[in-house]
Design a protein around this motif. Structure first.
Motif, PDB file in Angstrom:
ATOM      1  N   VAL A 159       0.846  -1.198   0.000  1.00  0.00           N
ATOM      2  CA  VAL A 159       0.000   0.000   0.000  1.00  0.00           C
ATOM      3  C   VAL A 159       0.878   1.243   0.000  1.00  0.00           C
ATOM      4  CG1 VAL A 159      -1.717   1.324   1.293  1.00  0.00           C
ATOM      5  CG2 VAL A 159      -1.944  -1.162   1.104  1.00  0.00           C
ATOM      6  N   GLN A 160       1.906   1.257   0.823  1.00  0.00           N
ATOM      7  CA  GLN A 160       2.810   2.406   0.875  1.00  0.00           C
ATOM      8  C   GLN A 160       3.462   2.649  -0.476  1.00  0.00           C
ATOM      9  OE1 GLN A 160       5.478   1.850   4.189  1.00  0.00           O
ATOM     10  NE2 GLN A 160       3.779   1.328   5.541  1.00  0.00           N
ATOM     11  N   ASP A 161       3.826   1.581  -1.171  1.00  0.00           N
ATOM     12  CA  ASP A 161       4.428   1.703  -2.493  1.00  0.00           C
ATOM     13  C   ASP A 161       3.438   2.299  -3.492  1.00  0.00           C
ATOM     14  OD1 ASP A 161       6.627   1.205  -4.377  1.00  0.00           O
ATOM     15  OD2 ASP A 161       5.266  -0.294  -5.236  1.00  0.00           O
ATOM     16  N   VAL A 162       2.204   1.813  -3.479  1.00  0.00           N
ATOM     17  CA  VAL A 162       1.182   2.347  -4.393  1.00  0.00           C
ATOM     18  C   VAL A 162       0.919   3.813  -4.092  1.00  0.00           C
ATOM     19  CG1 VAL A 162      -1.266   2.205  -5.027  1.00  0.00           C
ATOM     20  CG2 VAL A 162       0.091   0.110  -4.868  1.00  0.00           C
ATOM     21  N   VAL A 163       0.787   4.164  -2.818  1.00  0.00           N
ATOM     22  CA  VAL A 163       0.537   5.556  -2.434  1.00  0.00           C
ATOM     23  C   VAL A 163       1.709   6.438  -2.845  1.00  0.00           C
ATOM     24  CG1 VAL A 163       0.261   7.125  -0.467  1.00  0.00           C
ATOM     25  CG2 VAL A 163      -1.065   5.014  -0.563  1.00  0.00           C
ATOM     26  N   LEU A 164       2.924   5.997  -2.559  1.00  0.00           N
ATOM     27  CA  LEU A 164       4.111   6.792  -2.875  1.00  0.00           C
ATOM     28  C   LEU A 164       4.263   7.024  -4.372  1.00  0.00           C
ATOM     29  CD1 LEU A 164       6.493   8.223  -1.569  1.00  0.00           C
ATOM     30  CD2 LEU A 164       7.780   6.094  -1.762  1.00  0.00           C
ATOM     31  N   ASN A 165       3.803   6.091  -5.179  1.00  0.00           N
ATOM     32  CA  ASN A 165       3.911   6.229  -6.628  1.00  0.00           C
ATOM     33  C   ASN A 165       2.693   6.892  -7.266  1.00  0.00           C
ATOM     34  OD1 ASN A 165       6.557   5.135  -7.307  1.00  0.00           O
ATOM     35  ND2 ASN A 165       5.776   3.322  -6.281  1.00  0.00           N
ATOM     36  N   THR A 166       1.785   7.393  -6.444  1.00  0.00           N
ATOM     37  CA  THR A 166       0.661   8.177  -6.934  1.00  0.00           C
ATOM     38  C   THR A 166       1.179   9.570  -7.288  1.00  0.00           C
ATOM     39  OG1 THR A 166      -0.884   6.975  -5.522  1.00  0.00           O
ATOM     40  CG2 THR A 166      -1.605   9.127  -6.323  1.00  0.00           C
ATOM     41  N   PRO A 167       0.833  10.099  -8.463  1.00  0.00           N
ATOM     42  CA  PRO A 167       1.316  11.438  -8.837  1.00  0.00           C
ATOM     43  C   PRO A 167       1.031  12.477  -7.745  1.00  0.00           C
ATOM     44  CG  PRO A 167       0.235  10.405 -10.702  1.00  0.00           C
ATOM     45  CD  PRO A 167      -0.005   9.496  -9.515  1.00  0.00           C
ATOM     46  N   ARG A 175       1.762  19.117  14.889  1.00  0.00           N
ATOM     47  CA  ARG A 175       0.709  18.109  14.787  1.00  0.00           C
ATOM     48  C   ARG A 175       0.164  18.191  13.372  1.00  0.00           C
ATOM     49  NH1 ARG A 175      -3.245  18.590  19.681  1.00  0.00           N
ATOM     50  NH2 ARG A 175      -3.640  20.537  18.636  1.00  0.00           N
ATOM     51  N   ILE A 176       0.331  17.121  12.636  1.00  0.00           N
ATOM     52  CA  ILE A 176      -0.087  17.060  11.244  1.00  0.00           C
ATOM     53  C   ILE A 176      -1.203  16.025  11.136  1.00  0.00           C
ATOM     54  CG2 ILE A 176       0.611  16.550   8.880  1.00  0.00           C
ATOM     55  CD1 ILE A 176       3.502  17.236   9.770  1.00  0.00           C
ATOM     56  N   ALA A 177      -2.315  16.422  10.563  1.00  0.00           N
ATOM     57  CA  ALA A 177      -3.423  15.495  10.333  1.00  0.00           C
ATOM     58  C   ALA A 177      -3.534  15.261   8.834  1.00  0.00           C
ATOM     59  CB  ALA A 177      -4.731  16.074  10.872  1.00  0.00           C
ATOM     60  N   ILE A 178      -3.596  14.007   8.437  1.00  0.00           N
ATOM     61  CA  ILE A 178      -3.723  13.644   7.028  1.00  0.00           C
ATOM     62  C   ILE A 178      -5.019  12.864   6.888  1.00  0.00           C
ATOM     63  CG2 ILE A 178      -2.702  12.428   5.075  1.00  0.00           C
ATOM     64  CD1 ILE A 178       0.019  12.680   6.523  1.00  0.00           C
ATOM     65  N   GLY A 179      -5.902  13.354   6.037  1.00  0.00           N
ATOM     66  CA  GLY A 179      -7.202  12.711   5.901  1.00  0.00           C
ATOM     67  C   GLY A 179      -7.548  12.355   4.480  1.00  0.00           C
ATOM     68  N   CYS A 180      -8.410  11.380   4.331  1.00  0.00           N
ATOM     69  CA  CYS A 180      -8.944  10.985   3.034  1.00  0.00           C
ATOM     70  C   CYS A 180     -10.310  10.354   3.261  1.00  0.00           C
ATOM     71  CB  CYS A 180      -7.994  10.044   2.293  1.00  0.00           C
ATOM     72  SG  CYS A 180      -7.727   8.472   3.085  1.00  0.00           S
ATOM     73  N   ALA A 181     -10.888   9.800   2.247  1.00  0.00           N
ATOM     74  CA  ALA A 181     -12.251   9.282   2.338  1.00  0.00           C
ATOM     75  C   ALA A 181     -12.379   8.105   3.302  1.00  0.00           C
ATOM     76  CB  ALA A 181     -12.760   8.882   0.957  1.00  0.00           C
ATOM     77  N   GLY A 182     -11.553   7.097   3.157  1.00  0.00           N
ATOM     78  CA  GLY A 182     -11.691   5.910   3.987  1.00  0.00           C
ATOM     79  C   GLY A 182     -10.653   5.790   5.079  1.00  0.00           C
ATOM     80  N   GLY A 183      -9.486   6.408   4.904  1.00  0.00           N
ATOM     81  CA  GLY A 183      -8.449   6.374   5.912  1.00  0.00           C
ATOM     82  C   GLY A 183      -7.616   5.105   5.945  1.00  0.00           C
ATOM     83  N   ARG A 184      -7.817   4.196   4.996  1.00  0.00           N
ATOM     84  CA  ARG A 184      -7.084   2.931   5.026  1.00  0.00           C
ATOM     85  C   ARG A 184      -5.867   2.915   4.112  1.00  0.00           C
ATOM     86  NH1 ARG A 184      -9.782  -2.247   3.948  1.00  0.00           N
ATOM     87  NH2 ARG A 184      -7.807  -2.941   4.780  1.00  0.00           N
ATOM     88  N   HIS A 185      -5.867   3.728   3.075  1.00  0.00           N
ATOM     89  CA  HIS A 185      -4.791   3.642   2.081  1.00  0.00           C
ATOM     90  C   HIS A 185      -3.981   4.927   2.004  1.00  0.00           C
ATOM     91  CE1 HIS A 185      -7.820   0.609   0.687  1.00  0.00           C
ATOM     92  NE2 HIS A 185      -6.738  -0.129   0.809  1.00  0.00           N
ATOM     93  N   ARG A 186      -4.554   5.994   1.474  1.00  0.00           N
ATOM     94  CA  ARG A 186      -3.786   7.238   1.284  1.00  0.00           C
ATOM     95  C   ARG A 186      -3.315   7.835   2.607  1.00  0.00           C
ATOM     96  NH1 ARG A 186      -8.212   9.898  -2.568  1.00  0.00           N
ATOM     97  NH2 ARG A 186      -9.449   8.680  -1.122  1.00  0.00           N
ATOM     98  N   ALA A 187      -4.249   8.110   3.512  1.00  0.00           N
ATOM     99  CA  ALA A 187      -3.890   8.776   4.773  1.00  0.00           C
ATOM    100  C   ALA A 187      -2.958   7.921   5.618  1.00  0.00           C
ATOM    101  CB  ALA A 187      -5.146   9.135   5.558  1.00  0.00           C
ATOM    102  N   SER A 188      -3.294   6.663   5.794  1.00  0.00           N
ATOM    103  CA  SER A 188      -2.450   5.829   6.653  1.00  0.00           C
ATOM    104  C   SER A 188      -1.118   5.510   5.983  1.00  0.00           C
ATOM    105  CB  SER A 188      -3.179   4.553   7.071  1.00  0.00           C
ATOM    106  OG  SER A 188      -3.524   3.770   5.952  1.00  0.00           O
ATOM    107  N   GLY A 189      -1.122   5.335   4.670  1.00  0.00           N
ATOM    108  CA  GLY A 189       0.137   5.097   3.958  1.00  0.00           C
ATOM    109  C   GLY A 189       1.065   6.298   4.054  1.00  0.00           C
ATOM    110  N   LEU A 190       0.536   7.499   3.825  1.00  0.00           N
ATOM    111  CA  LEU A 190       1.350   8.711   3.945  1.00  0.00           C
ATOM    112  C   LEU A 190       1.842   8.898   5.376  1.00  0.00           C
ATOM    113  CD1 LEU A 190      -0.583  11.248   1.706  1.00  0.00           C
ATOM    114  CD2 LEU A 190       1.743  10.427   1.350  1.00  0.00           C
ATOM    115  N   THR A 191       0.990   8.591   6.340  1.00  0.00           N
ATOM    116  CA  THR A 191       1.378   8.720   7.737  1.00  0.00           C
ATOM    117  C   THR A 191       2.560   7.810   8.058  1.00  0.00           C
ATOM    118  OG1 THR A 191      -0.875   9.293   8.398  1.00  0.00           O
ATOM    119  CG2 THR A 191       0.575   8.463  10.118  1.00  0.00           C
TER     120      THR A 191
END
Length: 122
Positions: A72-80, A101-117
């Motif tokens: 998941v981290q690899d897919v997120v990191l390779n997202t433009p 304190r940095i908050a990163i959010g997205c629709a579901g919180g399972r892929h983009r936000a948690s991967g970036l975190t």
């Protein structure tokens, strides 16, 4: 320098604020206001990546995984745009003004936000 990084989505209260760098094990849920809109987390910087990064869940092989998984981290990191955002967030976290304190959010919180975190926590 301590830095709180969390990922979130709308719905329920956030976890308490820990003192050092924290990677929450599951998406935190935001409380909603009287009008039904989510109340933003108490953070120095909030990044809502829904419009900024395409939803990586379209990659069917990661649907059952979360941001802790290297795939998941690899897919997120390779997202433009993800690498630039990650660099910007890391630079922000390293500012000498004190803990961030940095908050990163997205629709579901399972892929983009948690991967970036997870990537930012490294």
């Amino acid at each position: 320098m301590p830095c709180l990084v969390l990922h979130y989505r709308a719905g329920e209260p956030l976890a308490p604020d820990p003192p050092d760098l924290v990677r929450l094990p599951a998406p935190a849920h935001l409380p909603t206001g009287p009008d039904g809109s989510p109340v933003p987390p108490a953070a120095d910087r909030i990044e809502d990546v829904r419009a900024r990064l395409r939803d990586p869940a379209a990659a069917r092989d990661i649907l059952d995984l979360d941001g802790f998984h290297p795939r998941v981290q690899d897919v997120v990191l390779n997202t433009p745009g993800a690498r630039e955002l990650l660099t910007n967030l890391a630079d922000y976290a390293d500012l000498p003004a004190g803990p961030r304190r940095i908050a990163i959010g997205c629709a579901g919180g399972r892929h983009r936000a948690s991967g970036l975190t997870e990537l930012l926590a490294r």
